[in-house]
Design an enzyme around this catalytic site. Structure first.
Site, PDB file in Angstrom:
ATOM      1  N   GLY A   1       0.874  -1.224   0.009  1.00 16.71           N
ATOM      2  CA  GLY A   1      -0.053  -0.061   0.043  1.00 16.71           C
ATOM      3  C   GLY A   1       0.803   1.537  -0.110  1.00 16.71           C
ATOM      4  O   GLY A   1       0.481   2.196   0.871  1.00 16.71           O
TER       5      GLY A   1
ATOM      6  N   ARG B   1      -2.691   0.606  -7.872  1.00 16.37           N
ATOM      7  CA  ARG B   1      -2.660   1.529  -9.018  1.00 16.37           C
ATOM      8  C   ARG B   1      -1.070   1.734  -9.698  1.00 16.37           C
ATOM      9  O   ARG B   1      -0.418   2.411  -9.158  1.00 16.37           O
ATOM     10  CB  ARG B   1      -3.092   3.039  -8.210  1.00 16.37           C
ATOM     11  CG  ARG B   1      -4.529   2.839  -7.921  1.00 16.37           C
ATOM     12  CD  ARG B   1      -5.112   4.153  -7.119  1.00 16.37           C
ATOM     13  NE  ARG B   1      -4.606   4.072  -5.675  1.00 16.37           N
ATOM     14  CZ  ARG B   1      -4.683   5.038  -4.918  1.00 16.37           C
ATOM     15  NH1 ARG B   1      -5.322   5.927  -5.188  1.00 16.37           N
ATOM     16  NH2 ARG B   1      -4.221   4.842  -3.551  1.00 16.37           N
TER      17      ARG B   1
ATOM     18  N   ASP C   1      -3.205  -6.741  -6.102  1.00 17.76           N
ATOM     19  CA  ASP C   1      -4.432  -6.786  -5.076  1.00 17.76           C
ATOM     20  C   ASP C   1      -4.219  -7.803  -3.629  1.00 17.76           C
ATOM     21  O   ASP C   1      -4.026  -9.223  -4.044  1.00 17.76           O
ATOM     22  CB  ASP C   1      -5.715  -7.258  -5.458  1.00 17.76           C
ATOM     23  CG  ASP C   1      -6.831  -6.959  -4.620  1.00 17.76           C
ATOM     24  OD1 ASP C   1      -6.616  -6.982  -3.404  1.00 17.76           O
ATOM     25  OD2 ASP C   1      -8.044  -6.500  -5.271  1.00 17.76           O
TER      26      ASP C   1
ATOM     27  N   SER D   1      -3.915   0.346  14.685  1.00 15.15           N
ATOM     28  CA  SER D   1      -4.647   1.476  14.564  1.00 15.15           C
ATOM     29  C   SER D   1      -5.120   1.658  16.048  1.00 15.15           C
ATOM     30  O   SER D   1      -5.299   0.455  16.822  1.00 15.15           O
ATOM     31  CB  SER D   1      -5.855   1.319  13.630  1.00 15.15           C
ATOM     32  OG  SER D   1      -6.874   2.538  13.798  1.00 15.15           O
TER      33      SER D   1
ATOM     34  N   TYR E   1     -14.878  -2.230  10.909  1.00 20.64           N
ATOM     35  CA  TYR E   1     -13.338  -1.903  10.742  1.00 20.64           C
ATOM     36  C   TYR E   1     -12.354  -2.053  11.879  1.00 20.64           C
ATOM     37  O   TYR E   1     -11.438  -2.576  11.950  1.00 20.64           O
ATOM     38  CB  TYR E   1     -13.130  -0.309  10.318  1.00 20.64           C
ATOM     39  CG  TYR E   1     -11.932   0.172  10.417  1.00 20.64           C
ATOM     40  CD1 TYR E   1     -10.961  -0.228   9.414  1.00 20.64           C
ATOM     41  CD2 TYR E   1     -11.376   1.161  11.015  1.00 20.64           C
ATOM     42  CE1 TYR E   1      -9.671   0.385   9.385  1.00 20.64           C
ATOM     43  CE2 TYR E   1     -10.116   1.633  11.285  1.00 20.64           C
ATOM     44  CZ  TYR E   1      -9.074   1.168  10.086  1.00 20.64           C
ATOM     45  OH  TYR E   1      -7.951   1.496  10.316  1.00 20.64           O
TER      46      TYR E   1
ATOM     47  N   LYS F   1      -8.986  -4.398  12.687  1.00 15.13           N
ATOM     48  CA  LYS F   1      -7.540  -3.943  13.407  1.00 15.13           C
ATOM     49  C   LYS F   1      -7.509  -4.569  14.705  1.00 15.13           C
ATOM     50  O   LYS F   1      -6.294  -4.819  15.179  1.00 15.13           O
ATOM     51  CB  LYS F   1      -7.758  -2.351  13.554  1.00 15.13           C
ATOM     52  CG  LYS F   1      -7.774  -1.762  12.307  1.00 15.13           C
ATOM     53  CD  LYS F   1      -6.114  -1.707  11.699  1.00 15.13           C
ATOM     54  CE  LYS F   1      -6.201  -1.124  10.379  1.00 15.13           C
ATOM     55  NZ  LYS F   1      -4.797  -1.496   9.740  1.00 15.13           N
TER      56      LYS F   1
ATOM     57  N   GLU G   1      -5.661   9.381   2.297  1.00 18.42           N
ATOM     58  CA  GLU G   1      -6.636   9.002   1.394  1.00 18.42           C
ATOM     59  C   GLU G   1      -7.503   8.217   2.197  1.00 18.42           C
ATOM     60  O   GLU G   1      -8.790   7.755   1.747  1.00 18.42           O
ATOM     61  CB  GLU G   1      -6.240   8.449   0.333  1.00 18.42           C
ATOM     62  CG  GLU G   1      -5.397   9.498  -0.640  1.00 18.42           C
ATOM     63  CD  GLU G   1      -5.309   8.708  -1.925  1.00 18.42           C
ATOM     64  OE1 GLU G   1      -5.524   7.757  -2.217  1.00 18.42           O
ATOM     65  OE2 GLU G   1      -4.249   9.473  -2.763  1.00 18.42           O
ATOM     66  N   PHE G   2      -7.359   7.881   3.297  1.00 14.50           N
ATOM     67  CA  PHE G   2      -8.266   6.961   4.315  1.00 14.50           C
ATOM     68  C   PHE G   2      -9.690   7.328   4.484  1.00 14.50           C
ATOM     69  O   PHE G   2     -10.380   6.704   4.327  1.00 14.50           O
ATOM     70  CB  PHE G   2      -7.262   6.857   5.723  1.00 14.50           C
ATOM     71  CG  PHE G   2      -8.350   5.989   6.883  1.00 14.50           C
ATOM     72  CD1 PHE G   2      -7.853   4.637   6.894  1.00 14.50           C
ATOM     73  CD2 PHE G   2      -9.210   6.548   7.520  1.00 14.50           C
ATOM     74  CE1 PHE G   2      -8.626   3.784   7.750  1.00 14.50           C
ATOM     75  CE2 PHE G   2      -9.795   5.806   8.524  1.00 14.50           C
ATOM     76  CZ  PHE G   2      -9.693   4.415   8.573  1.00 14.50           C
TER      77      PHE G   2
HETATM   78  P1  NDP Z   1      -4.486   5.296   2.025  1.00 18.13           P
HETATM   79  O1  NDP Z   1      -6.069   5.194   1.703  1.00 18.13           O
HETATM   80  O2  NDP Z   1      -3.927   6.851   1.837  1.00 18.13           O
HETATM   81  O3  NDP Z   1      -3.609   4.363   1.740  1.00 18.13           O
HETATM   82  C1  NDP Z   1      -4.028   2.911   1.565  1.00 18.13           C
HETATM   83  C2  NDP Z   1      -2.858   2.233   0.625  1.00 18.13           C
HETATM   84  O4  NDP Z   1      -3.274   0.777   0.799  1.00 18.13           O
HETATM   85  C3  NDP Z   1      -3.114   2.514  -0.552  1.00 18.13           C
HETATM   86  O5  NDP Z   1      -1.697   2.545  -1.011  1.00 18.13           O
HETATM   87  C4  NDP Z   1      -3.763   1.388  -1.395  1.00 18.13           C
HETATM   88  O6  NDP Z   1      -3.365   1.346  -2.568  1.00 18.13           O
HETATM   89  C5  NDP Z   1      -3.422   0.246  -0.545  1.00 18.13           C
HETATM   90  N1  NDP Z   1      -4.586  -0.621  -0.822  1.00 18.13           N
HETATM   91  C6  NDP Z   1      -5.744  -0.621  -0.311  1.00 18.13           C
HETATM   92  N2  NDP Z   1      -6.349  -1.970  -0.744  1.00 18.13           N
HETATM   93  C7  NDP Z   1      -5.523  -2.652  -1.199  1.00 18.13           C
HETATM   94  C8  NDP Z   1      -5.522  -3.971  -1.665  1.00 18.13           C
HETATM   95  N3  NDP Z   1      -6.923  -4.456  -1.895  1.00 18.13           N
HETATM   96  N4  NDP Z   1      -4.464  -4.521  -2.575  1.00 18.13           N
HETATM   97  C9  NDP Z   1      -3.179  -3.745  -2.452  1.00 18.13           C
HETATM   98  N5  NDP Z   1      -3.201  -2.535  -2.068  1.00 18.13           N
HETATM   99  C10 NDP Z   1      -4.388  -1.894  -1.252  1.00 18.13           C
HETATM  100  O7  NDP Z   1      -4.868   5.460   3.449  1.00 18.13           O
HETATM  101  P2  NDP Z   1      -3.828   5.180   4.591  1.00 18.13           P
HETATM  102  O8  NDP Z   1      -2.319   5.573   4.345  1.00 18.13           O
HETATM  103  O9  NDP Z   1      -4.141   6.276   5.857  1.00 18.13           O
HETATM  104  O10 NDP Z   1      -3.735   3.827   5.228  1.00 18.13           O
HETATM  105  C11 NDP Z   1      -2.787   2.791   5.540  1.00 18.13           C
HETATM  106  C12 NDP Z   1      -2.907   1.968   6.683  1.00 18.13           C
HETATM  107  O11 NDP Z   1      -3.083   2.910   7.758  1.00 18.13           O
HETATM  108  C13 NDP Z   1      -4.314   1.333   6.652  1.00 18.13           C
HETATM  109  O12 NDP Z   1      -3.856  -0.084   7.192  1.00 18.13           O
HETATM  110  C14 NDP Z   1      -4.934   2.033   7.625  1.00 18.13           C
HETATM  111  O13 NDP Z   1      -6.211   0.926   8.210  1.00 18.13           O
HETATM  112  C15 NDP Z   1      -3.874   2.191   8.783  1.00 18.13           C
HETATM  113  N6  NDP Z   1      -4.247   3.502   9.375  1.00 18.13           N
HETATM  114  C16 NDP Z   1      -4.796   4.824   9.007  1.00 18.13           C
HETATM  115  C17 NDP Z   1      -5.219   5.655   9.744  1.00 18.13           C
HETATM  116  C18 NDP Z   1      -5.539   7.123   9.408  1.00 18.13           C
HETATM  117  O14 NDP Z   1      -6.082   7.856  10.182  1.00 18.13           O
HETATM  118  N7  NDP Z   1      -5.469   7.688   8.103  1.00 18.13           N
HETATM  119  C19 NDP Z   1      -5.030   5.754  11.299  1.00 18.13           C
HETATM  120  C20 NDP Z   1      -4.601   4.205  11.710  1.00 18.13           C
HETATM  121  C21 NDP Z   1      -4.177   3.481  10.848  1.00 18.13           C
HETATM  122  P3  NDP Z   1      -3.793   0.975  -4.112  1.00 18.13           P
HETATM  123  O15 NDP Z   1      -5.437   1.678  -3.973  1.00 18.13           O
HETATM  124  O16 NDP Z   1      -3.183   1.565  -5.152  1.00 18.13           O
HETATM  125  O17 NDP Z   1      -4.268  -0.343  -4.077  1.00 18.13           O
HETATM  126  C1  8X3 Z   2      -7.876   4.796  11.374  1.00 18.83           C
HETATM  127  C2  8X3 Z   2      -8.085   5.374  12.677  1.00 18.83           C
HETATM  128  O1  8X3 Z   2     -10.075   6.189  14.500  1.00 18.83           O
HETATM  129  O2  8X3 Z   2     -10.627   6.594  11.920  1.00 18.83           O
HETATM  130  O3  8X3 Z   2      -7.678   3.541  11.848  1.00 18.83           O
HETATM  131  O4  8X3 Z   2     -10.387   4.256  12.979  1.00 18.83           O
HETATM  132  S1  8X3 Z   2      -9.812   5.511  12.924  1.00 18.83           S
END
Ligand code: NDP
Ligand code: 8X3
Length: 258
Positions: free
Chosen positions: A9, A35, A60, A140, A153, A157, A189-190
């Site tokens: 990711g 992507r 994927d 998380s 979700y 986690k 992008e979360f």
């Molecule tokens: P983004 O959406 O910015 O990034 C998510 C990444 O995961 C992208 O690179 C996406 O790539 C990849 N991804 C998603 N689904 C798939 C798939 N099926 N196969 C391969 N790659 C995949 O979000 P974050 O950077 O915030 O998230 C990263 C991690 O951090 C996650 O595990 C999230 O749960 C965790 N997290 C995030 C928090 C936040 O507040 N942002 C807080 C706590 C934890 P692509 O679409 O190109 O496949």
């Molecule tokens: C992402 C943080 O608080 O939106 O894991 O679940 S939260």
């Protein structure tokens, strides 16, 4: 000798920031995501900024055959992965359990739990045979306490938290380090993914307080990785100062500027 780090990711958010940071720290980098054009952009950015070699794998994480094929396709010089960052993941929807969208649940469970397991299953045997390696699991705050409308979700986690502990136990005899990094709110992008492209709803999540930047989490990963071999940073919970729990924020009227 340069270490090889594979970050799942890495096309946005935390994964991209971690890839750039570990490149800065002197690792060669394998980036993954679905992507292809984003992978090419990140690859170029790393190569321009740092000395690191970069290899991209487009697949994927939900499809075990794709995971196996991607890792098997690595040229010999990339096969000995030293650091695996299990980062790919997502939240989809924010609904009470009785109104949950089953397809959203499947996407979260397949990506956050099965995907993390699949990549770990394929990468860890080489670490075991070399008796060396470091797995970083991105958990998380949602894996520490459940919040309203986030049951599924959060469950994924919590599962990451359990798998992390299990990995630590099972890989103990092989000298493999296992670290969990659990962020609070990070502006990536979360939320755009969670709210299915609704930018206004996504922006609201980060209004009124200073959220974490992806670089803050990359810093935590870098810290864990850079410890001497006898030190395992087992679990890190990294929150914005203005966030105490999954749902408790101290928000100002106006968003603070840096
Ligand atoms: P983004 O959406 O910015 O990034 C998510 C990444 O995961 C992208 O690179 C996406 O790539 C990849 N991804 C998603 N689904 C798939 C798939 N099926 N196969 C391969 N790659 C995949 O979000 P974050 O950077 O915030 O998230 C990263 C991690 O951090 C996650 O595990 C999230 O749960 C965790 N997290 C995030 C928090 C936040 O507040 N942002 C807080 C706590 C934890 P692509 O679409 O190109 O496949
Ligand atoms: C992402 C943080 O608080 O939106 O894991 O679940 S939260």
């Amino acid at each position: 000798m340069r270490k090889i780090a594979l970050i799942t990711g890495a096309t946005s958010g935390l994964g991209k920031a971690i890839a750039l940071r570990l490149a800065k720290d002197g690792c060669d980098i394998i980036i993954t995501g679905r992507r292809q054009e984003r992978l090419e952009e990140v690859e170029k950015e790393i190569e321009i900024k740092y000395e690191s070699k970069v290899h991209s794998l487009c697949f994927d994480v939900r499809a075990y055959d794709e995971v196996e094929k991607a890792i098997a396709s690595l040229p010999d010089e990339w096969k000995n992965i030293d650091i695996l960052v299990n980062n790919a993941g997502l939240a989809v929807g924010l609904d009470p359990i009785h109104k949950g969208v089953v397809d959203d649940w499947v996407r979260m469970i397949d990506t956050n739990i099965k995907g993390l397991l699949y990549i770990t299953r394929v990468v860890s045997p080489t670490m075991v045979s070399r008796k060396s390696g470091h797995i970083i699991n991105i958990g998380s705050i949602a894996g520490k306490a459940v919040y309203p409308n986030g049951a599924v979700y959060c469950a994924t986690k919590y599962a990451v938290n359990a798998l992390h502990q299990g990995m630590r136990i099972d890989l103990l005899p092989f000298g493999i380090r296992v670290t969990q990094v659990c962020p609070g709110a990070v502006d990536t992008e979360f939320s755009l993914v969670r709210f299915k492209g609704n930018q206004q709803r996504a922006d609201k999540v980060y209004e009124g307080y200073k959220e974490l930047d992806a670089d803050d989490i990359a810093e935590a990963v870098s810290y864990a990785v850079s410890q001497p071999p006898h030190v395992n940073i087992q679990d890190m919970l990294v929150m914005p100062t203005a966030q105490a729990t999954g749902t408790l924020f101290h928000k100002e009227e106006e968003k603070k500027q840096d």
